[in-house]
Design an enzyme around this catalytic site. Structure first.
Site, PDB file in Angstrom:
ATOM      1  N   TYR A   2       3.046   3.867   2.995  1.00 52.23           N
ATOM      2  CA  TYR A   2       3.902   5.002   3.383  1.00 52.23           C
ATOM      3  C   TYR A   2       3.581   6.234   2.534  1.00 52.23           C
ATOM      4  O   TYR A   2       3.650   7.363   3.013  1.00 52.23           O
ATOM      5  CB  TYR A   2       5.382   4.651   3.220  1.00 52.23           C
ATOM      6  CG  TYR A   2       5.933   3.654   4.236  1.00 52.23           C
ATOM      7  CD1 TYR A   2       5.103   2.935   5.082  1.00 52.23           C
ATOM      8  CD2 TYR A   2       7.306   3.443   4.345  1.00 52.23           C
ATOM      9  CE1 TYR A   2       5.617   2.020   5.990  1.00 52.23           C
ATOM     10  CE2 TYR A   2       7.838   2.539   5.260  1.00 52.23           C
ATOM     11  CZ  TYR A   2       6.989   1.824   6.073  1.00 52.23           C
ATOM     12  OH  TYR A   2       7.506   0.922   6.968  1.00 52.23           O
ATOM     13  N   ARG A  29       2.570   4.335 -10.274  1.00 50.09           N
ATOM     14  CA  ARG A  29       2.631   2.986 -10.873  1.00 50.09           C
ATOM     15  C   ARG A  29       2.139   3.015 -12.320  1.00 50.09           C
ATOM     16  O   ARG A  29       2.589   2.237 -13.149  1.00 50.09           O
ATOM     17  CB  ARG A  29       1.803   1.996 -10.043  1.00 50.09           C
ATOM     18  CG  ARG A  29       2.408   1.742  -8.667  1.00 50.09           C
ATOM     19  CD  ARG A  29       1.672   0.661  -7.890  1.00 50.09           C
ATOM     20  NE  ARG A  29       1.936   0.818  -6.459  1.00 50.09           N
ATOM     21  CZ  ARG A  29       1.650  -0.072  -5.531  1.00 50.09           C
ATOM     22  NH1 ARG A  29       1.059  -1.202  -5.865  1.00 50.09           N
ATOM     23  NH2 ARG A  29       1.916   0.151  -4.257  1.00 50.09           N
ATOM     24  N   ASP A  71       1.147  -2.626   8.181  1.00 53.34           N
ATOM     25  CA  ASP A  71      -0.023  -2.116   7.448  1.00 53.34           C
ATOM     26  C   ASP A  71      -1.024  -3.199   7.068  1.00 53.34           C
ATOM     27  O   ASP A  71      -1.786  -3.024   6.132  1.00 53.34           O
ATOM     28  CB  ASP A  71       0.434  -1.349   6.190  1.00 53.34           C
ATOM     29  CG  ASP A  71       0.785  -2.278   5.044  1.00 53.34           C
ATOM     30  OD1 ASP A  71       1.250  -3.402   5.308  1.00 53.34           O
ATOM     31  OD2 ASP A  71       0.572  -1.881   3.888  1.00 53.34           O
ATOM     32  N   GLU A  72      -1.013  -4.316   7.766  1.00 51.60           N
ATOM     33  CA  GLU A  72      -2.030  -5.332   7.437  1.00 51.60           C
ATOM     34  C   GLU A  72      -2.593  -5.991   8.685  1.00 51.60           C
ATOM     35  O   GLU A  72      -1.907  -6.136   9.691  1.00 51.60           O
ATOM     36  CB  GLU A  72      -1.498  -6.370   6.437  1.00 51.60           C
ATOM     37  CG  GLU A  72      -0.231  -7.001   6.858  1.00 51.60           C
ATOM     38  CD  GLU A  72       0.322  -8.018   5.865  1.00 51.60           C
ATOM     39  OE1 GLU A  72      -0.416  -8.556   5.041  1.00 51.60           O
ATOM     40  OE2 GLU A  72       1.524  -8.277   5.976  1.00 51.60           O
ATOM     41  N   ASP A 102      -5.415  -4.781   3.903  1.00 53.80           N
ATOM     42  CA  ASP A 102      -4.062  -4.331   3.584  1.00 53.80           C
ATOM     43  C   ASP A 102      -4.136  -2.878   3.111  1.00 53.80           C
ATOM     44  O   ASP A 102      -4.889  -2.558   2.182  1.00 53.80           O
ATOM     45  CB  ASP A 102      -3.494  -5.243   2.471  1.00 53.80           C
ATOM     46  CG  ASP A 102      -2.031  -4.966   2.203  1.00 53.80           C
ATOM     47  OD1 ASP A 102      -1.360  -4.420   3.093  1.00 53.80           O
ATOM     48  OD2 ASP A 102      -1.571  -5.279   1.087  1.00 53.80           O
ATOM     49  N   MET A 103      -3.365  -2.013   3.745  1.00 48.43           N
ATOM     50  CA  MET A 103      -3.383  -0.610   3.347  1.00 48.43           C
ATOM     51  C   MET A 103      -2.786  -0.458   1.942  1.00 48.43           C
ATOM     52  O   MET A 103      -1.897  -1.216   1.552  1.00 48.43           O
ATOM     53  CB  MET A 103      -2.557   0.239   4.333  1.00 48.43           C
ATOM     54  CG  MET A 103      -2.965   0.106   5.787  1.00 48.43           C
ATOM     55  SD  MET A 103      -4.714   0.373   6.070  1.00 48.43           S
ATOM     56  CE  MET A 103      -4.867   2.104   5.669  1.00 48.43           C
TER      57      MET A 103
HETATM   58  N1  DCP Z   1       7.975  -1.381   2.851  1.00 53.27           N
HETATM   59  C1  DCP Z   1       9.344  -1.177   3.008  1.00 53.27           C
HETATM   60  N2  DCP Z   1      10.240  -1.947   2.349  1.00 53.27           N
HETATM   61  C2  DCP Z   1       9.816  -2.917   1.522  1.00 53.27           C
HETATM   62  C3  DCP Z   1       8.445  -3.160   1.362  1.00 53.27           C
HETATM   63  C4  DCP Z   1       7.540  -2.357   2.038  1.00 53.27           C
HETATM   64  O1  DCP Z   1       9.724  -0.297   3.767  1.00 53.27           O
HETATM   65  N3  DCP Z   1      10.712  -3.647   0.871  1.00 53.27           N
HETATM   66  C5  DCP Z   1       7.027  -0.505   3.548  1.00 53.27           C
HETATM   67  C6  DCP Z   1       6.507   0.564   2.637  1.00 53.27           C
HETATM   68  C7  DCP Z   1       5.129   0.155   2.306  1.00 53.27           C
HETATM   69  C8  DCP Z   1       4.702  -0.637   3.511  1.00 53.27           C
HETATM   70  O2  DCP Z   1       5.890  -1.239   4.000  1.00 53.27           O
HETATM   71  O3  DCP Z   1       4.274   1.270   2.071  1.00 53.27           O
HETATM   72  C9  DCP Z   1       3.685  -1.694   3.199  1.00 53.27           C
HETATM   73  O4  DCP Z   1       4.223  -2.562   2.217  1.00 53.27           O
HETATM   74  P1  DCP Z   1       3.308  -3.296   1.174  1.00 53.27           P
HETATM   75  O5  DCP Z   1       4.084  -4.413   0.604  1.00 53.27           O
HETATM   76  O6  DCP Z   1       1.974  -3.591   1.746  1.00 53.27           O
HETATM   77  O7  DCP Z   1       3.152  -2.260  -0.016  1.00 53.27           O
HETATM   78  P2  DCP Z   1       2.362  -0.905  -0.113  1.00 53.27           P
HETATM   79  O8  DCP Z   1       1.394  -0.733   0.991  1.00 53.27           O
HETATM   80  O9  DCP Z   1       3.333   0.203  -0.297  1.00 53.27           O
HETATM   81  O10 DCP Z   1       1.617  -1.058  -1.479  1.00 53.27           O
HETATM   82  P3  DCP Z   1       0.399  -2.008  -1.840  1.00 53.27           P
HETATM   83  O11 DCP Z   1      -0.749  -1.088  -2.074  1.00 53.27           O
HETATM   84  O12 DCP Z   1       0.835  -2.683  -3.087  1.00 53.27           O
HETATM   85  O13 DCP Z   1       0.158  -2.946  -0.719  1.00 53.27           O
END
Ligand code: DCP
Length: 694
Positions: free
Chosen positions: A23, A60, A120-121, A18-19
């Protein structure tokens, strides 16, 4: 409903990657000045600083959360850098993130079967790679173990903080360990290597879970973020699952999870262990009961599918509160933007990956205007997908109207009166059931591309083919339509059937497009603004509002979007298609191609004129008594042909351009043989129809 699958083996090595704050990382790569700074990506809607959709780890630390809006984030972290998501067509444009995800997938797929699960996963099945490492270079033989491997978190290991690294090293390299643990240790080496490679090649960090199945790997990947990996040895499964809130489990966030809590008093996964499989089956059915019994014990046989490309393409937008869409005009305006984007993405997929999508699905959420509607969901609808912006728009509108009709009719039934107000708060379309084009179709595609035929057509559909669809997220790994047959694995026959459908549809579509273009040519001359899309003209089976016998005004608010199919294209009869078409028409075609009736043209003209006189927004809102439908049953340009393969005279192929004749003949031959093995007289469409058993 979840599906219980037995584990094929308890010594698989599965990783979930998982990235991290994806974004944000993509934006930080685009703007290196942002690196190291508290950063968040916000939706472009500027209200209260925009909604946060991704929050960097530096931000965060200050307490910035995804649930905040930009203004609130600034109040808790004044230095925060807010980057607005790119915008195209009045909505978020996620292509840079999608493309960045593809870069990562290309690297991760080097070591084993790879399933792209979302933007991203990714899931990886590293069993073979781990077995190979174990037999050739087992961990204990590795002289210099990279720090990234040593930094792994191994669940169930207890050590003083100062000894953690040494304890992990010993666990990774233990000679007498259970083979399953040894394989996971190899998995840890492989995943660390892949993650380092991702960082090197893309500058992105990611986190990973390494376990014996997908469920456990996914649970573990988020346990230690960012840029870390977590291993779940077999012996630690119980302690991992035991305290886990039941609703956190995949597929238990909704009704089923609620029922477990409310009806059985199950709050954690551990609580589930007290119920026998039979008891769970009695309560939830055989399949779900077994699935629940399994997950309580960490058993999950889901395979990592081999899929590095998206399973579907989707685009949509939310229209919260007062922004909700209340007119067909508004719906059409947005659907035309979505259609344009979807058509572009489908074309790119076709060009780059030689894949075609087969199902178009429309999802919407409606605001709740009254008590009856608050109980009611706007039904998702799907139909066979046709390529081209205008065709997607036309079909999406039909799906919307079918959904709206159903939504309103049940609400009005509950109320015992006519339609009441509606407002759409969420609207999206997606293309799913994507299949590879069989090799050999390329020259045909090229031919029709070069002959002004921009896209291969999908099957024609009528109202009967508008299907209820399950919720389908626009994300990469989303499930497709609820039509059972769409989820069934493709057989050899259906692959060949796809080939045949492509040939037949290309031939038919070539002709249909000529017809509709001819219609457009005619109507364009009498319109003062851009007219309706090629076949927004009425159809016999167009969804209609039962309750109101009036006409729906679908305005010509799509200017610009029809250009793709039309730009610089003059009608030109394609040599050879007409007699082929005639052949098909006389051979059991259920409907024929006709020019639109006079009344349709008049109705369209009327609308166009009212637009010209400054009434472009003069829509007919439903609250005023329902939709007016100008779509009379005039346009018969949809064809529901049943091709009887036995009756196809091979000579018709002679009428195709010479360069593709051989190819078509080659396709026809095996089809004939295949068909002979089945009931005589069955049509090609029936024989190869995925729903032939329905
Ligand atoms: N995303 C979005 N709207 C949301 C949730 C996520 O557009 N309600 C997009 C932005 C995130 C990407 O999808 O960067 C991946 O979501 P993740 O839930 O995996 O969260 P992140 O990658 O941002 O953070 P983490 O490191 O906690 O996985």
């Amino acid at each position: 409903m979840p599906v219980a699958r037995p584990e094929s083996s308890d010594s698989r090595v599965i990783a979930h990657v998982d990235m991290d704050c994806f974004y944000v990382q993509v934006e930080q790569r685009r703007q290196p000045d942002l690196r190291g700074q508290p950063t968040a990506v916000v939706q472009y809607n500027a209200w209260k600083g925009g909604g946060l959709i991704a929050v960097g780890y530096e931000a965060r630390k200050f307490g910035v959360k995804r649930s905040m809006r930009g203004d609130e984030a600034k109040s808790v972290c004044p230095e925060i850098q807010l980057v607005t998501v790119p915008v195209a067509r009045g909505k978020a444009d996620l292509s840079i993130y999608r493309n960045a995800g593809s870069e990562v997938v290309a690297i991760l797929s080097r070591k084993g079967r790879c399933e792209r699960a979302s933007i991203d996963e990714v899931y990886l099945d590293l069993t073979e790679a781990a077995e190979k490492m174990l037999s050739e270079t087992p961990p204990e033989s590795v002289e210099a173990i990279n720090d990234e491997v040593i930094k792994s978190h191994v669940l169930g290991l207890s050590a003083e903080p100062s000894d953690v690294r040494q304890t992990v090293r010993e666990w990774l390299c233990q000679r007498n360990a259970d083979r399953r643990d040894k394989l996971l240790a190899c998995g840890a080496f492989i995943v660390a290597e892949l993650r380092m490679q991702v960082l090197k090649e893309t500058q992105f960090t990611c986190s990973a879970g390494i376990a014996h199945n997908k469920m456990l790997a996914k649970l573990a990947s988020g346990m230690n973020k960012p840029a870390q990996q977590t291993v779940v040895p077999f012996a630690s499964v119980e302690s991992l699952l035991d305290p886990l809130p039941i609703r956190k489990m995949k597929q238990l966030g909704g009704k089923l999870g609620h029922s477990l809590q409310d009806d059985l008093g199950v709050n954690t996964v551990g609580d589930l262990l007290q119920f026998s499989e039979e008891k769970l089956q009695d309560r939830y059915g055989i399949n779900t009961g077994t699935w629940l019994w399994n997950i309580a014990r960490g058993i999950n046989g889901d395979e990592v599918e081999s899929r590095v490309l998206p399973k579907s393409h989707g685009t949509g937008k939310t229209f919260p509160g007062r922004n909700c869409l209340k007119t067909i005009d508004g719906i059409e305006r947005w659907l035309s933007k979505f259609s344009e984007e979807l058509a572009e993405r489908l074309e790119a997929d076709l060009e780059q990956n030689k894949r075609i999508a087969q199902t178009l699905t429309l999802h919407a959420s409606a605001s709740k205007a009254n008590e009856a509607q608050s109980q009611k969901k706007f039904p998702s609808k799907s139909c066979p997908l046709r390529y081209g912006t205008n065709k997607i728009l036309e079909d999406a509108l039909n799906l919307f109207q079918a959904g709206l009709r159903e939504y309103l009719s049940s609400s009005s039934k509950a109320h015992g009166n006519g339609c009441s107000g509606w407002g759409i708060t969420n609207l999206s379309i997606s293309a799913s059931k994507i299949v590879d084009i069989p090799s050999g179709t390329c020259s045909i595609m090229k031919y029709f591309h070069s002959q002004d035929q921009r896209y291969p057509s999908s099957k024609e559909f009528d109202d009967k083919e508008i299907h209820e669809s399950t919720a389908l997220s626009p994300s990469v790994g989303s499930e497709s339509s609820s039509r059972k047959h769409l989820l069934e694995p493709e057989t050899e026959c259906s692959k060949d059937g796809t080939k045949m459908n492509i040939v037949m549809n290309i031939v038919m579509q070539a002709h249909l497009d000529d017809k509709s273009r001819m219609f457009e040519e005619k109507t364009q001359t009498s319109f003062c603004r851009e007219s309706l899309p090629s076949s927004t003209s009425a159809k016999k089976n167009e969804p209609q509002l039962d309750s109101v016998g009036e006409e729906t005004v679908i305005k010509d608010a799509i200017s610009g979007n029809r250009s793709q199919d039309q730009k610089g294209k003059a009608f030109k009869e394609k040599q050879g298609t007409s007699s082929i078409l005639q052949f098909f028409q006389t051979q059991n075609c259920s409907s024929s191609i006709q020019e639109p009736k006079e009344e349709t043209v008049n109705a369209i003209q009327e609308t166009a004129e009212s637009s010209c006189s400054g009434k472009a927004d003069d829509t007919v809102p439903l609250e005023s008594g329902g939709i007016r439908n100008m779509h009379h049953s005039a346009d018969q340009s949809r064809v529901a042909c049943m091709y009887k393969i036995d009756e196809i005279d091979p000579n018709v192929v002679d009428e195709l351009p010479r360069e593709i004749q051989e190819e078509v003949r080659a396709w026809l031959r095996p089809q004939k043989r295949a068909n002979n093995t089945t009931k005589r007289g069955s049509s090609i469409t029936h024989y190869f129809s995925p729903n032939k058993n329905m």
